[in-house]
Design a protein around this motif. Structure first.
Motif, PDB file in Angstrom:
ATOM      1  N   CYS A 116      -1.056  -1.945  -6.587  1.00 53.39           N
ATOM      2  CA  CYS A 116      -0.948  -1.540  -5.178  1.00 53.39           C
ATOM      3  C   CYS A 116      -2.247  -0.887  -4.702  1.00 53.39           C
ATOM      4  CB  CYS A 116       0.188  -0.525  -5.000  1.00 53.39           C
ATOM      5  SG  CYS A 116       1.838  -1.160  -5.307  1.00 53.39           S
ATOM      6  N   THR A 117      -2.463  -0.945  -3.411  1.00 56.02           N
ATOM      7  CA  THR A 117      -3.556  -0.217  -2.777  1.00 56.02           C
ATOM      8  C   THR A 117      -3.082   1.209  -2.475  1.00 56.02           C
ATOM      9  OG1 THR A 117      -4.455  -2.210  -1.752  1.00 56.02           O
ATOM     10  CG2 THR A 117      -5.063  -0.106  -0.753  1.00 56.02           C
ATOM     11  N   ILE A 118      -3.905   2.175  -2.833  1.00 58.83           N
ATOM     12  CA  ILE A 118      -3.589   3.577  -2.549  1.00 58.83           C
ATOM     13  C   ILE A 118      -4.462   4.024  -1.383  1.00 58.83           C
ATOM     14  CG2 ILE A 118      -3.424   5.915  -3.450  1.00 58.83           C
ATOM     15  CD1 ILE A 118      -1.603   3.849  -4.865  1.00 58.83           C
ATOM     16  N   VAL A 119      -3.807   4.494  -0.320  1.00 64.01           N
ATOM     17  CA  VAL A 119      -4.512   4.917   0.893  1.00 64.01           C
ATOM     18  C   VAL A 119      -4.229   6.392   1.148  1.00 64.01           C
ATOM     19  CG1 VAL A 119      -4.803   4.552   3.367  1.00 64.01           C
ATOM     20  CG2 VAL A 119      -4.289   2.599   1.875  1.00 64.01           C
ATOM     21  N   HIS A 120      -5.279   7.164   1.320  1.00 62.24           N
ATOM     22  CA  HIS A 120      -5.163   8.581   1.648  1.00 62.24           C
ATOM     23  C   HIS A 120      -5.446   8.752   3.134  1.00 62.24           C
ATOM     24  CE1 HIS A 120      -5.405   9.676  -2.699  1.00 62.24           C
ATOM     25  NE2 HIS A 120      -6.128   8.568  -2.741  1.00 62.24           N
ATOM     26  N   ALA A 121      -4.569   9.483   3.825  1.00 65.73           N
ATOM     27  CA  ALA A 121      -4.726   9.701   5.259  1.00 65.73           C
ATOM     28  C   ALA A 121      -4.723  11.194   5.555  1.00 65.73           C
ATOM     29  CB  ALA A 121      -3.628   8.994   6.036  1.00 65.73           C
ATOM     30  N   PRO A 122      -5.839  11.880   5.281  1.00 64.09           N
ATOM     31  CA  PRO A 122      -5.927  13.308   5.591  1.00 64.09           C
ATOM     32  C   PRO A 122      -6.208  13.528   7.075  1.00 64.09           C
ATOM     33  CG  PRO A 122      -7.995  12.551   4.668  1.00 64.09           C
ATOM     34  CD  PRO A 122      -7.060  11.365   4.641  1.00 64.09           C
ATOM     35  N   ILE A 123      -5.912  14.716   7.548  1.00 58.83           N
ATOM     36  CA  ILE A 123      -6.230  15.111   8.917  1.00 58.83           C
ATOM     37  C   ILE A 123      -7.285  16.208   8.852  1.00 58.83           C
ATOM     38  CG2 ILE A 123      -4.353  16.817   9.012  1.00 58.83           C
ATOM     39  CD1 ILE A 123      -4.020  16.094  11.985  1.00 58.83           C
ATOM     40  N   ALA A 169       0.843  -1.194   0.000  1.00 62.66           N
ATOM     41  CA  ALA A 169       0.000   0.000   0.000  1.00 62.66           C
ATOM     42  C   ALA A 169       0.878   1.244   0.000  1.00 62.66           C
ATOM     43  CB  ALA A 169      -0.918   0.025   1.222  1.00 62.66           C
ATOM     44  N   VAL A 170       0.508   2.206  -0.818  1.00 63.86           N
ATOM     45  CA  VAL A 170       1.116   3.537  -0.777  1.00 63.86           C
ATOM     46  C   VAL A 170       0.221   4.394   0.096  1.00 63.86           C
ATOM     47  CG1 VAL A 170       1.817   5.550  -2.111  1.00 63.86           C
ATOM     48  CG2 VAL A 170       2.124   3.255  -3.068  1.00 63.86           C
ATOM     49  N   VAL A 171       0.773   4.875   1.205  1.00 65.31           N
ATOM     50  CA  VAL A 171      -0.013   5.650   2.173  1.00 65.31           C
ATOM     51  C   VAL A 171       0.365   7.125   2.043  1.00 65.31           C
ATOM     52  CG1 VAL A 171      -0.604   5.963   4.603  1.00 65.31           C
ATOM     53  CG2 VAL A 171      -0.112   3.659   3.721  1.00 65.31           C
ATOM     54  N   THR A 176      -7.234   6.041  13.831  1.00 59.51           N
ATOM     55  CA  THR A 176      -7.911   5.594  12.617  1.00 59.51           C
ATOM     56  C   THR A 176      -7.995   4.063  12.593  1.00 59.51           C
ATOM     57  OG1 THR A 176      -5.976   5.246  11.193  1.00 59.51           O
ATOM     58  CG2 THR A 176      -6.758   7.510  11.432  1.00 59.51           C
ATOM     59  N   ASN A 177      -8.661   3.542  11.566  1.00 61.17           N
ATOM     60  CA  ASN A 177      -8.709   2.088  11.361  1.00 61.17           C
ATOM     61  C   ASN A 177      -7.730   1.649  10.262  1.00 61.17           C
ATOM     62  OD1 ASN A 177     -10.069   3.227   9.207  1.00 61.17           O
ATOM     63  ND2 ASN A 177     -11.791   1.792   9.257  1.00 61.17           N
ATOM     64  N   LEU A 178      -6.648   2.386  10.118  1.00 63.09           N
ATOM     65  CA  LEU A 178      -5.672   2.075   9.077  1.00 63.09           C
ATOM     66  C   LEU A 178      -5.125   0.653   9.223  1.00 63.09           C
ATOM     67  CD1 LEU A 178      -3.845   2.821   6.701  1.00 63.09           C
ATOM     68  CD2 LEU A 178      -2.275   3.904   8.330  1.00 63.09           C
ATOM     69  N   ASP A 179      -4.763   0.263  10.429  1.00 58.65           N
ATOM     70  CA  ASP A 179      -4.206  -1.073  10.632  1.00 58.65           C
ATOM     71  C   ASP A 179      -5.210  -2.146  10.230  1.00 58.65           C
ATOM     72  OD1 ASP A 179      -2.065  -2.813  11.644  1.00 58.65           O
ATOM     73  OD2 ASP A 179      -3.452  -3.267  13.275  1.00 58.65           O
ATOM     74  N   PHE A 180      -6.466  -1.983  10.620  1.00 55.00           N
ATOM     75  CA  PHE A 180      -7.516  -2.942  10.274  1.00 55.00           C
ATOM     76  C   PHE A 180      -7.668  -3.053   8.760  1.00 55.00           C
ATOM     77  CE2 PHE A 180     -11.932  -3.782   9.144  1.00 55.00           C
ATOM     78  CZ  PHE A 180     -12.164  -4.990   9.794  1.00 55.00           C
ATOM     79  N   ILE A 181      -7.683  -1.912   8.083  1.00 52.06           N
ATOM     80  CA  ILE A 181      -7.843  -1.912   6.621  1.00 52.06           C
ATOM     81  C   ILE A 181      -6.690  -2.644   5.951  1.00 52.06           C
ATOM     82  CG2 ILE A 181      -7.793  -0.419   4.580  1.00 52.06           C
ATOM     83  CD1 ILE A 181      -9.362   1.649   6.265  1.00 52.06           C
ATOM     84  N   LEU A 182      -5.477  -2.329   6.354  1.00 49.10           N
ATOM     85  CA  LEU A 182      -4.311  -2.954   5.726  1.00 49.10           C
ATOM     86  C   LEU A 182      -4.310  -4.459   5.949  1.00 49.10           C
ATOM     87  CD1 LEU A 182      -1.549  -0.346   6.694  1.00 49.10           C
ATOM     88  CD2 LEU A 182      -2.715  -0.574   4.490  1.00 49.10           C
ATOM     89  N   ARG A 183      -4.528  -4.885   7.170  1.00 54.64           N
ATOM     90  CA  ARG A 183      -4.499  -6.323   7.456  1.00 54.64           C
ATOM     91  C   ARG A 183      -5.648  -7.050   6.773  1.00 54.64           C
ATOM     92  NH1 ARG A 183      -0.354  -6.983  10.867  1.00 54.64           N
ATOM     93  NH2 ARG A 183       0.145  -5.289  12.326  1.00 54.64           N
ATOM     94  N   LEU A 200       5.415   5.158   2.433  1.00 52.83           N
ATOM     95  CA  LEU A 200       4.858   6.380   2.991  1.00 52.83           C
ATOM     96  C   LEU A 200       5.391   7.623   2.298  1.00 52.83           C
ATOM     97  CD1 LEU A 200       5.363   5.548   6.787  1.00 52.83           C
ATOM     98  CD2 LEU A 200       3.412   4.957   5.339  1.00 52.83           C
ATOM     99  N   GLY A 201       4.493   8.579   2.078  1.00 49.72           N
ATOM    100  CA  GLY A 201       4.879   9.895   1.608  1.00 49.72           C
ATOM    101  C   GLY A 201       3.969  10.927   2.225  1.00 49.72           C
TER     102      GLY A 201
END
Length: 214
Positions: free
Chosen positions: A53-60, A7-9, A120-127, A136-137
Motif C-alpha cells: 500500500c501507499t502510505i500518505v501523511h497529511a499533517p496540518i 492508500a492509508v492516509v 492540497t494535491n492529495l487527489d492528484f497524487i492518488l490518481r 483513513l485514520g
C-alpha cells in the motif's frame, strides 16, 4: 482491495495531538488510550506498507502568526490559533516519531483546514498512482477525518475509515461519528478487519501469480 491501488492516509498524527506535552494532547488522550489508537495505527501502517500500500501523511501546519487564516478565525480553527498549535518548525507540528515517514511514503503539503483534499494535491497524487481505495485514520474523528472521508466519497474513491485508528475529544463524539456518520460515506472497520482483508487480497494475488508461473 488491491494493496497496489490502496492508500492509508494518516491525518495529523503530529505531536500536538499524539504526544505528552502537545498543545491538544490532553483533549484527545482519553479516547486515544481507550481505542489503543496510536499503537493500532503503527501496526496498520507497518503491515499495509509491507503489503504494497501507499502510505500518505497529511499533517496540518501554519506559519508563526497564522497568516494563512483570516484575522478572525472561528470554530475549530480558532481553537488551533488560541492553543498555538501546529506551528511550522515546532516540535508540536512534527509527525510523531512512531510514524515518521519512511522512504516511499508521501507527505502531502498545504493542509490548512479540515479536509485533506481541499488545499492540497492529495487527489492528484492518488490518481497519479492509480489509487482507488483510501483508508483513513487520524484526528479528529468527527472533524478532519470525517471531512476528508466525505470528500473522498464524493470524488469516487472507495473509502474505508479505521475506527480504532481515530480519536475525538470525547467518547460520545467518537461513538456518534463512527456509528452514525461514518457508515453513510465509507466502510467503517477496525484496523484488524482492514488488515485481514488486505492480507486476503495479497494472498490471493500471490496464488494466482504462482499458478500462472507454473
Amino acid at each position: 482491495m488491491d494493496p497496489k491501488r490502496t492508500a492509508v492516509v494518516l491525518i495529523e498524527y503530529q505531536n500536538d495531538f499524539t504526544s505528552k506535552g502537545g498543545t491538544l494532547h490532553d483533549a484527545v488522550k482519553g479516547v486515544m488510550e481507550k481505542n489503543n489508537m496510536l499503537q493500532n495505527t503503527v501496526e496498520t501502517v507497518k503491515k499495509a506498507r509491507a503489503a504494497g500500500c501507499t502510505i500518505v501523511h497529511a499533517p496540518i501546519t501554519f506559519v508563526e502568526g497564522y497568516g494563512e487564516l483570516s484575522s478572525e478565525p472561528y470554530g475549530i480553527l480558532k481553537g488551533v490559533v488560541d492553543s498555538k498549535s501546529f506551528r511550522k518548525g515546532s516540535w508540536g507540528a512534527e509527525i510523531v516519531d512512531d510514524l515518521k515517514p519512511q522512504p516511499g511514503d508521501i507527505v502531502v503539503e498545504g493542509k490548512r483546514g479540515l479536509c485533506g483534499f481541499a488545499s492540497t494535491n492529495l487527489d492528484f497524487i492518488l490518481r497519479s498512482r492509480g489509487i482507488d481505495t483510501i483508508a483513513l485514520g487520524g484526528f479528529l474523528t468527527n472533524c478532519c477525518v470525517e471531512s476528508t472521508m466525505r470528500t473522498g466519497y464524493e470524488k469516487g474513491y472507495k473509502v474505508i475509515t479505521l475506527k480504532d485508528c481515530t480519536a475525538a475529544l470525547s467518547e460520545d463524539e467518537q461513538k456518534l461519528a463512527t456509528e452514525k456518520n461514518y457508515p453513510m460515506f465509507s466502510r467503517p472497520m477496525n484496523h484488524d478487519e482492514f488488515l485481514t482483508e488486505l492480507a486476503g487480497q495479497k494472498s490471493g494475488a500471490e496464488t494466482v501469480g504462482r499458478g500462472y508461473s507454473a
